[in-house]
Design an enzyme around this catalytic site. Sequence first.
Site, mmCIF file in Angstrom:
data_model
loop_
_atom_site.group_PDB
_atom_site.id
_atom_site.type_symbol
_atom_site.label_atom_id
_atom_site.label_comp_id
_atom_site.label_asym_id
_atom_site.label_seq_id
_atom_site.Cartn_x
_atom_site.Cartn_y
_atom_site.Cartn_z
ATOM 1 N N HIS A 134 -11.088 5.249 -5.206
ATOM 2 C CA HIS A 134 -11.330 4.743 -6.568
ATOM 3 C C HIS A 134 -12.541 3.804 -6.641
ATOM 4 O O HIS A 134 -12.969 3.444 -7.745
ATOM 5 C CB HIS A 134 -10.103 3.989 -7.093
ATOM 6 N N ASP A 171 -5.092 13.430 -3.014
ATOM 7 C CA ASP A 171 -4.339 12.290 -3.545
ATOM 8 C C ASP A 171 -3.863 12.623 -4.971
ATOM 9 O O ASP A 171 -4.499 13.419 -5.660
ATOM 10 C CB ASP A 171 -5.258 11.066 -3.578
ATOM 11 N N HIS A 173 -3.999 10.785 -7.475
ATOM 12 C CA HIS A 173 -4.924 10.195 -8.449
ATOM 13 C C HIS A 173 -6.318 10.808 -8.308
ATOM 14 O O HIS A 173 -6.746 11.121 -7.194
ATOM 15 C CB HIS A 173 -5.027 8.684 -8.227
ATOM 16 N N ASP A 252 0.438 10.508 -2.029
ATOM 17 C CA ASP A 252 1.262 10.044 -3.146
ATOM 18 C C ASP A 252 1.574 11.155 -4.151
ATOM 19 O O ASP A 252 2.226 10.903 -5.166
ATOM 20 C CB ASP A 252 0.611 8.846 -3.852
HETATM 21 ZN ZN LIG Z 1 -3.393 7.706 -5.102
#
Ligand SMILES: [Zn+2]
Length: 315
Positions: A134, A171, A173, A252
């Site tokens: 991120h 991931d 995200h 995740d």
């Molecule tokens: Zn993540």
Amino acid sequence: MSNSTIASGATAYVSHSSCGMHDMGKGHPECPARLAAIQDRLIAAGLWDYLLHVDAEPATRAQVERVHLAPYLDELAQRSPAVGTVQLDPDTAINAYTLRAAYHAAGAGIRAADLVMQGKAQNAFCAIRPPGHHAERDKSMGFCFFNNVAVAAYHLIAEYGLQRIAIIDFDVHHGNGTEDICAGDERILMVSIFQHPFYPYSGDQPKGSNMLNVPMARAATGQDFREVVSERWLPALRAFAPEFILISAGFDAHLEDDMGSLGLVEADYAWVTRQLMKIAAEFSSHRIVSLLEGGYDLSALGRSVAEHVRVLTGE
Ligand SMILES: [Zn+2]
């Protein structure tokens, strides 16, 4: 293990004790126990003793500046507290040890890339935190400070002259930071899946033709994931013919991970790793470096990393 005992064909496990000292406060899901859970599970799975254990060295400022702006690095240093934590955003905090951990996390990817490029290991897993995907060129967010996978990619370009590097991100995200840094650079192909709409609410409109972003609806299953990989990722990767494969390995998207709402299980992580091993065998002389991103249910994280690493070792 000393460098003299490192043999080619092996899987390196690159980490550093400082990665366990970055702590964003009691109850924070991105916690030091994540690395302990991974280690415990690799021992229980009988894999620990088969890995080449290598300590990361800190990345240099110049290596980090390949992907982050100098004023951003200065600001992080200025805000780094002697005691306690300073909140940088609602999710992301810095303590006295954070920057040391972040430089070692970025350095782990560099060390792993060097080991693989120099034939001292066939592939590597970096057990690191803070995670990185991120982190944008001039912004920390979502538990991330330095974009570890991008630092590794630009190290491979700068030091080894590589021209085609694939970044795979599974991931839950979207890897907005990696996209921010790498979009438009045709030396890099980034392929990803991510739950959407979901934090960080980006990725549905790719920022470059070198970004293959595949949003997935909540409750998507491992079978859905495998279809995306088979039908979208693998043809794009074959067309790109990567010289090196980097993995932003977040776990995740696991069914048991409450952070997200996707339904992957350990067997899906093993399966995708096997597909990437085939691509690496075909195009990149088996060269893969995988870097830990998310994964917050400690049991599911440990089990998933164990399956991922088991496949990397060739079992
Ligand atoms: Zn993540």
